[in-house]
Write a protein that holds these residues in place. Structure first.
Motif, PDB file in Angstrom:
ATOM      1  N   UNK A   2       0.832  -1.194   0.000  1.00 33.01           N
ATOM      2  CA  UNK A   2       0.000   0.000   0.000  1.00 33.01           C
ATOM      3  C   UNK A   2       0.870   1.248   0.000  1.00 33.01           C
ATOM      4  N   UNK A   3       0.400   2.271  -0.694  1.00 31.09           N
ATOM      5  CA  UNK A   3       1.117   3.545  -0.730  1.00 31.09           C
ATOM      6  C   UNK A   3       0.154   4.674  -0.415  1.00 31.09           C
ATOM      7  N   UNK A   4       0.740   5.798  -0.021  1.00 32.12           N
ATOM      8  CA  UNK A   4      -0.010   7.025   0.199  1.00 32.12           C
ATOM      9  C   UNK A   4       0.471   8.027  -0.840  1.00 32.12           C
ATOM     10  N   UNK A   5      -0.457   8.565  -1.618  1.00 36.76           N
ATOM     11  CA  UNK A   5      -0.116   9.485  -2.696  1.00 36.76           C
ATOM     12  C   UNK A   5      -0.557  10.896  -2.350  1.00 36.76           C
ATOM     13  N   UNK A   6       0.290  11.862  -2.683  1.00 33.43           N
ATOM     14  CA  UNK A   6      -0.065  13.273  -2.522  1.00 33.43           C
ATOM     15  C   UNK A   6       0.826  14.107  -3.424  1.00 33.43           C
ATOM     16  N   UNK A   7       0.526  15.380  -3.488  1.00 26.39           N
ATOM     17  CA  UNK A   7       1.297  16.311  -4.305  1.00 26.39           C
ATOM     18  C   UNK A   7       2.278  17.050  -3.399  1.00 26.39           C
ATOM     19  N   UNK A   8       3.562  16.949  -3.703  1.00 22.33           N
ATOM     20  CA  UNK A   8       4.590  17.601  -2.896  1.00 22.33           C
ATOM     21  C   UNK A   8       5.300  18.658  -3.733  1.00 22.33           C
ATOM     22  N   UNK A   9       5.092  19.908  -3.369  1.00 29.19           N
ATOM     23  CA  UNK A   9       5.742  21.031  -4.060  1.00 29.19           C
ATOM     24  C   UNK A   9       5.514  20.978  -5.573  1.00 29.19           C
ATOM     25  N   UNK A  10       4.267  20.624  -5.945  1.00 25.61           N
ATOM     26  CA  UNK A  10       3.897  20.636  -7.356  1.00 25.61           C
ATOM     27  C   UNK A  10       4.131  19.345  -8.097  1.00 25.61           C
ATOM     28  N   UNK A  11       4.639  18.311  -7.422  1.00 26.55           N
ATOM     29  CA  UNK A  11       4.917  17.043  -8.083  1.00 26.55           C
ATOM     30  C   UNK A  11       4.239  15.896  -7.334  1.00 26.55           C
ATOM     31  N   UNK A  12       3.682  14.922  -8.072  1.00 24.09           N
ATOM     32  CA  UNK A  12       3.039  13.786  -7.407  1.00 24.09           C
ATOM     33  C   UNK A  12       4.089  12.854  -6.796  1.00 24.09           C
ATOM     34  N   UNK A  13       3.809  12.371  -5.591  1.00 27.64           N
ATOM     35  CA  UNK A  13       4.708  11.418  -4.936  1.00 27.64           C
ATOM     36  C   UNK A  13       3.883  10.292  -4.340  1.00 27.64           C
ATOM     37  N   UNK A  14       4.528   9.135  -4.168  1.00 27.10           N
ATOM     38  CA  UNK A  14       3.922   7.991  -3.509  1.00 27.10           C
ATOM     39  C   UNK A  14       4.862   7.531  -2.402  1.00 27.10           C
ATOM     40  N   UNK A  15       4.308   7.306  -1.233  1.00 31.48           N
ATOM     41  CA  UNK A  15       5.121   6.924  -0.078  1.00 31.48           C
ATOM     42  C   UNK A  15       4.732   5.534   0.400  1.00 31.48           C
ATOM     43  N   UNK A  16       5.749   4.766   0.775  1.00 37.02           N
ATOM     44  CA  UNK A  16       5.503   3.396   1.244  1.00 37.02           C
ATOM     45  C   UNK A  16       5.487   3.300   2.762  1.00 37.02           C
ATOM     46  N   UNK A  17       5.725   4.394   3.451  1.00 38.15           N
ATOM     47  CA  UNK A  17       5.693   4.381   4.913  1.00 38.15           C
ATOM     48  C   UNK A  17       4.280   4.087   5.408  1.00 38.15           C
ATOM     49  N   UNK A  18       4.188   3.642   6.653  1.00 35.28           N
ATOM     50  CA  UNK A  18       2.893   3.363   7.250  1.00 35.28           C
ATOM     51  C   UNK A  18       2.064   4.641   7.346  1.00 35.28           C
ATOM     52  N   UNK A  19       0.752   4.562   7.120  1.00 31.97           N
ATOM     53  CA  UNK A  19      -0.101   5.756   7.179  1.00 31.97           C
ATOM     54  C   UNK A  19      -0.065   6.478   8.523  1.00 31.97           C
TER      55      UNK A  19
END
Length: 528
Positions: A2-19
């Motif tokens: 599972x990943x958490x997706x968001x926009x960081x400083x204008x760019x899309x990112x996906x994180x694998x850390x726990x929610x």
């Protein structure tokens, strides 16, 4: 996964850390966004502030899962195409970034306000910045920079010819401070570094016995090594004034204050961060303790150090003329008594850094105010020649005197040396407050006399200073205070005495004035 997706400083990112992971930790550790600072992990200092959908939040209190599909902005997102924003330029021009550790949070909080209110009032600026603490500037320059940001047009780096005198000159390190690029103690840990954690005494005064460390390591496979006083290759002692050096890197058999180091563990980051210190094999035998100088000077008080009778570290004395006779003959006299407590330096950046072994040399990269003093102490502790110790100071996110003493440096040096891997550490706010120096508490009594015309006629000062369990800067404080106790006034008949007393409290050290501010309080009250 599972990943958490968001926009960081204008760019899309996906994180694998726990929610449930702190957003601050994810930004710094997984996404390498080091403009987000951490000073408390409790939402108190605001240094970790970022914008989530335009609103400032403490990222240390924000779970990663809460920013799913949100727009997150950090200080790195304020400049466009390497061109600073008006707000960043205004910060440079007004000198709003001093140590710089709070600057990224100040900038994003101010930007949130300016996006909604381009011409804010002073009250609005103060309210917008109220969640971010600064320990350097007194806020005036920061507020001025925000007020002038929208109309700011002067982007010149140096003043015009023939007008330099009286003009503001931008700091050489100003740009990396307002862009979040300046590296502080915890901002450049090598990826393969082990993490070091110090085990400390929970008691003011206690004997202790450490148990079977081999068995301990077997049931904690992520912990690679445990270090105690027996592992110090050189001298298990340090202090800023060599003739008075008395503080061990690791206490041996007896801990003299709550928070004193008895051991350190080094291992993989996740294991060290999650370690429950109640699992460490140590037995305690609590002993009587003294926390105040009056109690410490009693004949039945526990003695903290051999050769320092009555727990007295040092006396200070400055005198001229005959103060007693002058006061007896004074037309008027007044006596003032004052007491001041411990004062925490409360720099926003906690102690942090890393060490690397390079052959038979050790290299320390850490936040410090005294690189050469660190180097000399570490050479003795590590049993190395001075030329084999290199200290490379990082940016220092506030120090105010406390980072003149070494703190975490020996622990990372020892771990890196023994494990032949980089070793890193970052104190929590609790660890920092438990173990580092404070302003000396004081008990002062002074008497000042004058003649019928108001001319000073006699001055007698007695000051008692709580220097804590170890000397640190105690000799300097005890001897500097009598020199300055009169303030700027000429006094013919003068006597000022002081004494530094050991107690079972954290060591007192340097803090902007070396005891003089404590003496100025009763002195000015008496003159008034």
């Amino acid at each position: 996964m599972d990943t958490v997706s968001f926009n960081l400083n204008g760019k899309p990112v996906k994180c694998t850390s726990q929610p449930v992971e702190r957003l601050s930790a994810v930004l710094r550790d997984e996404l390498n966004v080091k403009g987000v600072k951490t000073g408390c992990d409790a939402g108190d200092c605001g240094a970790c502030s970022v914008l989530v959908d335009g609103q400032p939040v403490c990222s240390c209190l924000t779970p990663l899962g809460q920013v799913e599909n949100c727009k997150v902005t950090t200080v790195e997102g304020l400049a466009e195409n390497q061109t600073l924003s008006n707000l960043q330029e205004s910060f440079l021009q007004f000198g709003a970034a001093q140590c710089g550790i709070c600057t990224p949070a100040m900038l994003v909080s101010a930007q949130s306000l300016l996006d909604k209110t381009p011409q804010p009032t002073r009250a609005q600026v103060e309210d917008a910045l109220g969640g971010v603490l600064c320990r350097c500037t007194g806020y005036q320059k920061i507020i001025d920079a925000v007020l002038h940001a929208s109309s700011f047009t002067d982007k010149s780096v140096t003043p015009p010819a023939n007008s330099a005198v009286g003009s503001a000159i931008r700091h050489l390190d100003g740009r990396p401070k307002v862009t979040g690029q300046l590296a502080y103690g915890a901002d450049s840990f090598p990826p393969d570094a082990v993490l070091v954690r110090v085990i400390r005494s929970p008691h003011h005064h206690a004997d202790f016995t450490i148990g079977d460390l081999s068995a301990f390591k077997k049931v904690h496979p992520g912990i690679h090594e445990v270090f105690t006083a027996a592992d110090i290759p050189g001298k298990n002692c340090f202090g800023v004034i060599p003739p008075f050096a008395d503080q061990p890197v690791f206490a041996e058999n007896t801990a003299r204050f709550r928070g004193e180091a008895i051991a350190a563990i080094a291992g993989e980051r996740e294991v060290i961060r999650a370690f429950d210190e109640s699992d460490f094999p140590v037995l305690w035998q609590v002993k009587p303790h003294v926390l105040l100088p009056d109690a410490a000077r009693q004949t039945d008080a526990p003695q903290l150090h051999e050769g320092r009778k009555g727990n007295i570290l040092v006396h200070g004395l400055v005198q001229r003329g005959d103060a007693d006779t002058a006061l007896n003959n004074a037309a008027h006299k007044v006596t003032v008594k004052s007491s001041t407590p411990f004062v925490e330096h409360a720099y926003i950046e906690p102690e942090a850094g890393y060490a690397e072994r390079a052959g038979d040399r050790i290299e320390i990269h850490a936040s410090t105010q005294a690189a050469q003093m660190d180097r000399e102490s570490l050479a003795e502790i590590m049993g190395l020649k001075l030329d084999d110790v290199r200290v490379a100071p990082t940016a220092c996110g506030g120090g105010f005197g406390s980072k003149l003493d070494i703190s975490m440096q020996p622990y990372i040096a020892l771990a890196a040396w023994k494990l032949k891997r980089p070793a890193a550490i970052c104190y929590t706010r609790k660890q920092s407050m438990q173990s580092t120096t404070k302003r000396h508490p004081s008990q002062i009594e002074l008497t000042i006399g004058c003649d019928q015309n108001g001319k000073i006629n006699g001055f007698a000062f007695d000051g008692i200073f709580n220097t804590g369990a170890y000397a640190s800067w105690g000799p300097t404080v005890a001897n500097r205070v009598p020199v300055h106790a009169s303030g700027p006034y000429y006094i013919k008949d003068y006597r000022a005495k002081s004494v530094a007393v050991h107690t079972n409290t954290p060591p007192s050290g340097a803090f902007r004035g070396f005891g003089v501010p404590q003496s100025a309080i009763p002195q000015e009250c008496a003159f008034d």
